[in-house]
Motif scaffolding. Structure first.
Motif, PDB file in Angstrom:
ATOM      1  N   GLY A 127       0.921  -1.136   0.045  1.00 40.87           N
ATOM      2  CA  GLY A 127       0.171  -0.047   0.004  1.00 40.87           C
ATOM      3  C   GLY A 127       0.809   1.345   0.048  1.00 40.87           C
ATOM      4  N   ASN A 128       0.233   2.481   0.302  1.00 50.12           N
ATOM      5  CA  ASN A 128       0.967   3.619   0.387  1.00 50.12           C
ATOM      6  C   ASN A 128       1.807   3.712   1.732  1.00 50.12           C
ATOM      7  OD1 ASN A 128      -0.047   4.494  -2.046  1.00 50.12           O
ATOM      8  ND2 ASN A 128      -1.711   5.333  -0.836  1.00 50.12           N
ATOM      9  N   THR A 129       1.432   3.276   2.553  1.00 47.82           N
ATOM     10  CA  THR A 129       2.311   3.329   4.052  1.00 47.82           C
ATOM     11  C   THR A 129       2.660   2.045   4.618  1.00 47.82           C
ATOM     12  OG1 THR A 129       0.294   3.759   4.941  1.00 47.82           O
ATOM     13  CG2 THR A 129       1.669   5.879   4.377  1.00 47.82           C
ATOM     14  N   ASP A 130       1.991   0.893   4.101  1.00 51.68           N
ATOM     15  CA  ASP A 130       2.025  -0.308   4.555  1.00 51.68           C
ATOM     16  C   ASP A 130       2.618  -1.421   3.554  1.00 51.68           C
ATOM     17  OD1 ASP A 130      -0.382  -0.508   3.219  1.00 51.68           O
ATOM     18  OD2 ASP A 130      -1.343  -1.824   4.963  1.00 51.68           O
ATOM     19  N   ILE A 131       3.204  -2.434   4.030  1.00 47.27           N
ATOM     20  CA  ILE A 131       3.544  -3.570   3.187  1.00 47.27           C
ATOM     21  C   ILE A 131       3.296  -4.983   4.105  1.00 47.27           C
ATOM     22  CG2 ILE A 131       5.550  -4.802   2.104  1.00 47.27           C
ATOM     23  CD1 ILE A 131       6.711  -2.129   1.573  1.00 47.27           C
ATOM     24  N   TYR A 132       2.447  -5.907   3.319  1.00 41.46           N
ATOM     25  CA  TYR A 132       2.558  -7.262   4.080  1.00 41.46           C
ATOM     26  C   TYR A 132       3.220  -8.025   3.323  1.00 41.46           C
ATOM     27  CZ  TYR A 132      -1.819  -5.821   6.676  1.00 41.46           C
ATOM     28  OH  TYR A 132      -2.704  -5.240   7.732  1.00 41.46           O
ATOM     29  N   LEU A 133       4.152  -8.859   4.275  1.00 41.90           N
ATOM     30  CA  LEU A 133       4.842  -9.785   4.058  1.00 41.90           C
ATOM     31  C   LEU A 133       4.764 -11.311   4.334  1.00 41.90           C
ATOM     32  CD1 LEU A 133       8.052  -7.417   4.770  1.00 41.90           C
ATOM     33  CD2 LEU A 133       7.187  -7.873   2.631  1.00 41.90           C
ATOM     34  N   ASP A 134       5.204 -12.107   3.687  1.00 38.81           N
ATOM     35  CA  ASP A 134       5.129 -13.518   4.197  1.00 38.81           C
ATOM     36  C   ASP A 134       6.561 -13.943   4.724  1.00 38.81           C
ATOM     37  OD1 ASP A 134       5.382 -16.357   4.536  1.00 38.81           O
ATOM     38  OD2 ASP A 134       3.279 -16.659   3.586  1.00 38.81           O
ATOM     39  N   VAL A 135       6.600 -14.396   5.869  1.00 39.11           N
ATOM     40  CA  VAL A 135       8.091 -14.726   6.391  1.00 39.11           C
ATOM     41  C   VAL A 135       7.979 -16.142   6.872  1.00 39.11           C
ATOM     42  CG1 VAL A 135       9.876 -14.281   8.048  1.00 39.11           C
ATOM     43  CG2 VAL A 135       8.785 -12.414   6.827  1.00 39.11           C
ATOM     44  N   GLY A 136       7.986 -17.032   6.296  1.00 38.47           N
ATOM     45  CA  GLY A 136       8.082 -18.672   6.754  1.00 38.47           C
ATOM     46  C   GLY A 136       6.745 -18.750   7.260  1.00 38.47           C
ATOM     47  N   GLY A 137       5.576 -18.188   6.606  1.00 41.37           N
ATOM     48  CA  GLY A 137       4.032 -18.621   6.767  1.00 41.37           C
ATOM     49  C   GLY A 137       3.592 -17.706   8.091  1.00 41.37           C
ATOM     50  N   VAL A 138       4.570 -16.663   8.460  1.00 40.44           N
ATOM     51  CA  VAL A 138       4.152 -15.678   9.320  1.00 40.44           C
ATOM     52  C   VAL A 138       3.883 -14.535   8.545  1.00 40.44           C
ATOM     53  CG1 VAL A 138       4.563 -14.124  11.310  1.00 40.44           C
ATOM     54  CG2 VAL A 138       5.362 -16.627  11.355  1.00 40.44           C
ATOM     55  N   TRP A 139       2.533 -13.797   8.893  1.00 43.67           N
ATOM     56  CA  TRP A 139       2.328 -12.520   8.124  1.00 43.67           C
ATOM     57  C   TRP A 139       3.077 -11.354   8.857  1.00 43.67           C
ATOM     58  CZ3 TRP A 139      -3.189 -11.664   5.550  1.00 43.67           C
ATOM     59  CH2 TRP A 139      -3.170 -12.433   4.553  1.00 43.67           C
ATOM     60  N   LEU A 140       3.844 -10.614   8.273  1.00 43.56           N
ATOM     61  CA  LEU A 140       4.291  -9.208   9.010  1.00 43.56           C
ATOM     62  C   LEU A 140       3.640  -8.111   8.260  1.00 43.56           C
ATOM     63  CD1 LEU A 140       8.098  -9.913   9.677  1.00 43.56           C
ATOM     64  CD2 LEU A 140       6.249 -10.220  11.185  1.00 43.56           C
ATOM     65  N   CYS A 141       3.161  -7.026   8.830  1.00 41.75           N
ATOM     66  CA  CYS A 141       2.698  -6.103   8.376  1.00 41.75           C
ATOM     67  C   CYS A 141       3.911  -4.839   8.699  1.00 41.75           C
ATOM     68  CB  CYS A 141       1.452  -5.572   8.608  1.00 41.75           C
ATOM     69  SG  CYS A 141       0.978  -3.835   8.166  1.00 41.75           S
ATOM     70  N   LEU A 142       4.482  -4.156   7.794  1.00 41.12           N
ATOM     71  CA  LEU A 142       5.470  -2.923   7.873  1.00 41.12           C
ATOM     72  C   LEU A 142       4.689  -1.737   7.839  1.00 41.12           C
ATOM     73  CD1 LEU A 142       8.565  -4.402   6.275  1.00 41.12           C
ATOM     74  CD2 LEU A 142       7.891  -4.796   8.607  1.00 41.12           C
ATOM     75  N   ILE A 143       4.397  -1.041   8.810  1.00 46.87           N
ATOM     76  CA  ILE A 143       3.747   0.142   8.606  1.00 46.87           C
ATOM     77  C   ILE A 143       4.512   1.510   8.889  1.00 46.87           C
ATOM     78  CG2 ILE A 143       2.812   0.318  10.940  1.00 46.87           C
ATOM     79  CD1 ILE A 143       0.148   1.546   9.674  1.00 46.87           C
ATOM     80  N   GLU A 144       4.515   2.612   7.984  1.00 49.69           N
ATOM     81  CA  GLU A 144       5.432   3.582   8.016  1.00 49.69           C
ATOM     82  C   GLU A 144       4.940   4.680   8.681  1.00 49.69           C
ATOM     83  OE1 GLU A 144       8.161   5.287   4.585  1.00 49.69           O
ATOM     84  OE2 GLU A 144       6.231   6.196   4.368  1.00 49.69           O
ATOM     85  N   ILE A 145       5.734   4.975   9.976  1.00 50.76           N
ATOM     86  CA  ILE A 145       5.327   6.305  10.662  1.00 50.76           C
ATOM     87  C   ILE A 145       6.377   7.225  10.530  1.00 50.76           C
ATOM     88  CG2 ILE A 145       4.907   6.896  12.990  1.00 50.76           C
ATOM     89  CD1 ILE A 145       3.168   4.608  12.165  1.00 50.76           C
ATOM     90  N   LYS A 146       6.129   8.347  10.064  1.00 51.96           N
ATOM     91  CA  LYS A 146       7.038   9.408   9.499  1.00 51.96           C
ATOM     92  C   LYS A 146       7.068   9.883  10.956  1.00 51.96           C
ATOM     93  CE  LYS A 146       7.297   9.495   4.958  1.00 51.96           C
ATOM     94  NZ  LYS A 146       8.687   8.893   4.583  1.00 51.96           N
TER      95      LYS A 146
END
Length: 131
Positions: A36-55
């Motif tokens: 997305g614009n300020t978030d990314i969802y990732l799959d790490v070995g079957g675990v979902w990680l969401c990285l969310i940008e905080i300026k």
């Protein structure tokens, strides 16, 4: 009481989404699920990680209440190569590699200081060693 079926995802606050994404991709082998614009969802070995940008985010203080770290299971066969890769990529290692709680462990930080761990043991082995 609610019957929890499992862990759905973990959201990690980061200061720069692109820098964080490259780190998690190159260090943990994360696969992109959604951007997305300020978030990314990732799959790490079957675990979902969401990285969310905080300026203008402030770094986490170790004494602060909240999540201490995230530990990822790795095989004992690949552990030392993973540690070598962390060193080659100049990732900050804050503890280890050592044997602790029935397995090999190494703790390191992402570019924003979030603490991560590679661990070869299981919860059962850890509790057996700490009983």
């Amino acid at each position: 009481m609610v019957k929890v079926l499992g862990l759905n995802h973990i959201t990690i606050k980061v200061s720069d989404i692109n820098t964080a994404y490259l780190f998690y991709q190159h260090i943990l082998g994360a696969k992109l699920v959604h951007k997305g614009n300020t978030d990314i969802y990732l799959d790490v070995g079957g675990v979902w990680l969401c990285l969310i940008e905080i300026k203008n985010a402030k770094p986490i203080q170790k004494e602060q209440i909240g999540v201490d770290h995230f530990a990822f299971t790795v095989s004992e066969e690949s552990f030392h190569k993973a540690v070598e890769s962390l060193s080659e990529k100049q990732v900050t290692i804050i503890r280890g590699p050592i044997v602790r709680g029935g397995g090999w462990t190494v703790s390191f930080t992402d570019p924003d200081g979030n603490e991560l761990e590679f661990y070869t043991g299981s919860l059962y082995e850890r509790m057996k060693n700490w009983s």
